[in-house]
Design a protein around this motif. Structure first.
Motif: not given
Length: 301
Positions: A42, A44, A88-89, A153, A156, A175-176, A178-179
């Motif tokens: 990833r 991030d 990412d997922e 998330v 996660s 969803n993420s 960052e969100e």
């Protein structure tokens, strides 16, 4: 300290299926044949795997991957390059390992459910659930979160884990990461639950980090951070575990390379400050169950 992976190279990568090889082919055999170790990563997850100001993919997990690459070169007697696949997922990352599209994925939380499908290395870090909240909030204790909106998330954390915080919170699916950070900033949720080390690292990347805090001091639900590899590939698992143990032993014995590596992320001037005694105790706990790396092997670098 170590060679970094250029983000420019990442932009040229596409996640495509690698033609399936014989099921009998191990990761080490494939690396010996192709000269390439394919890594799911990833971009991030500060401080594990992230893009720095030089547009390089770096982090604690990526430095560990570099150590694994070097150990492969040493054992195989040939050059080994890294092929980085951005994934990412977590569900996609597990599928990529199972399908042989990637050879290894690190910075992953160990769960018994995931362990049914892939094998995990020794844990090279330990963390747990914490929450990112606004600094001026009074949220910290389990009681203070009663009735609050807590973002998780998707995929996660198991929702059972959040019950360790407080069974009467309102779970908001995000969803993420960052969100989730934006949702806290916008007041759409009262707190974001995630790995505490990553939350602290991400907090420091925000434009106004002092406006937020990560709580509580002690994690609610602890877990190990490890690497996933294909199931039943003991030869590669042994190499990965040996590399991790050598890193830990090097830190404990004061080897400058490993001390500088760990301190750059977790030392007093690192990204996330962890007390040296905590690091030493964790490393000692992990390697005491194995064999200490013979001094001649530590000095053969």
């Amino acid at each position: 300290m170590f060679n970094k992976v250029s983000l420019i190279a990442l932009s040229l990568l596409a996640i495509v299926a690698i033609p399936s090889q014989s099921l009998a082919e191990t990761v080490i055999e494939r690396v010996a044949r192709t000269g390439t170790l394919t890594v799911g990563a990833r971009v991030d997850l500060v401080p594990y795997s992230y893009v720095n100001e030089k547009e390089e993919l770096t982090g604690y997990s990526m430095d560990l991957i570099e150590l694994i690459r070097e150990q492969l070169e040493k054992d195989l007697g040939k050059k080994v390059k890294l092929n980085i696949v951005v994934d990412d997922e977590i569900s996609d990352r597990i599928k990529s390992v199972i399908n042989g599209e990637v050879d290894i994925v690190c910075d992953t939380i160990f769960t018994w459910q995931r362990d049914k499908f892939v094998d995990f290395s020794l844990a090279y870090s330990v963390s747990g659930i914490k929450l990112l909240v606004k600094k001026d909030s009074n949220l910290s204790s389990p009681e203070s979160f009663k009735g609050k909106r807590i973002g998780i998330v998707k995929n996660s954390l198991r929702q059972e884990a959040i019950k360790v915080i407080e069974s009467q919170v309102t779970i908001v699916n995000i969803n993420s990461l960052e969100e989730g950070l934006k949702a806290v900033a916008d007041g759409k949720i009262d707190g974001l639950a995630f790995d505490g080390t990553i939350l602290e690292g991400m907090r420091q990347t925000l434009a106004n980090p002092d406006a937020y805090k990560v709580v509580p001091n002690e994690s609610y639900f602890r877990h190990g951070i490890a690497c996933m590899i294909p199931e039943n590939d003991s030869t590669f698992l042994n190499l990965v575990n040996y590399t991790i143990a050598k890193m830990m032993d090097g830190y404990l014995t004061g080897d400058s390379r490993y001390v500088e590596m760990i301190n750059s992320y977790f030392g007093k001037d690192g990204i996330v400050t962890i007390q040296p005694d905590v690091i030493r105790n964790f490393f000692e706990m992990m390697i005491i169950t194995r064999e200490q790396i013979p001094p001649k092997e530590m000095s053969a670098e």
